[in-house]
Write a protein that holds these residues in place. Structure first.
Motif, PDB file in Angstrom:
ATOM      1  N   GLU A 119     -86.836  -1.136 -53.370  1.00 37.31           N
ATOM      2  CA  GLU A 119     -85.753  -1.147 -54.416  1.00 37.31           C
ATOM      3  C   GLU A 119     -84.425  -1.120 -53.679  1.00 37.31           C
TER       4      GLU A 119
ATOM      5  N   ILE B  61     -81.863  -4.058 -54.516  1.00 43.01           N
ATOM      6  CA  ILE B  61     -80.370  -3.970 -54.859  1.00 43.01           C
ATOM      7  C   ILE B  61     -79.271  -4.608 -53.881  1.00 43.01           C
TER       8      ILE B  61
ATOM      9  N   GLN C 293     -79.064  -7.931 -54.320  1.00 42.78           N
ATOM     10  CA  GLN C 293     -78.142  -8.518 -55.312  1.00 42.78           C
ATOM     11  C   GLN C 293     -76.774  -8.327 -55.209  1.00 42.78           C
TER      12      GLN C 293
END
Length: 166
Positions: free
Chosen positions: A147, A151, A154
């Motif tokens: 995760e 992130i 992104q």
């Protein structure tokens, strides 16, 4: 483009030039609100000169005498308009050819007005942006969970290839 790395590049050039045998290397931020008086005063301070109680013409002469016949580099960051460096006191039209003037601007027209060779700084591509992001984040944290890595990828994408944002 703001944030693409112009100032960082100019600072690296500054550090590089100091090791090349130049007698004087001056790095200055001019910015949008810059003035000839402000540029002169900043230059004099960087040259170790006394600024108090000097007129525009006195500062011009002092700077000209200090730089004349010297091997120097003048690095001007964040130029927003054309500057007549002779008015500042920079001896660019004399016999001294042992100087370099490098500046950053967001404006092509400023480059043209100052008859400068243009070097366009581009945004980073996706892979370069991700690599830069990874160098600024501790790899242990980045790889701690899927995760966090997702992130991070992104964030790197959303920064649009701008190193300052990364």
């Amino acid at each position: 483009i703001g944030g693409v790395g112009k100032t960082t590049l100019l600072k690296r050039i500054n550090n590089f030039m100091e090791g090349l045998g130049y007698e004087i290397v001056i790095f200055m931020v001019v910015s949008e609100n810059g003035s000839i008086e402000g540029i002169q005063k900043d230059m004099m301070i960087r040259l170790g000169m006394k600024v108090e109680n000097t007129t525009y013409l006195q500062r011009e002469g002092i700077i000209r005498r200090c730089l004349n016949d010297k091997k120097f580099v003048l690095l001007l960051d964040d130029i927003w308009k054309e500057w007549d460096l002779e008015e500042v006191g920079v001896p660019i039209h004399g016999n001294n050819k042992n100087y370099k003037i490098i500046f950053t601007t967001r404006s092509r027209s400023v480059c043209d007005q100052m008859q400068a060779k243009r070097i366009k700084i581009e945004r980073l591509n996706s892979e370069e942006a991700w690599e830069l992001f990874k160098t600024t984040v501790d790899e242990t944290i980045l790889n701690s969970t899927i995760e966090i890595k997702r992130i991070g990828e992104q964030v790197a994408q959303e920064c649009g290839g701008l190193p300052l944002a990364l």
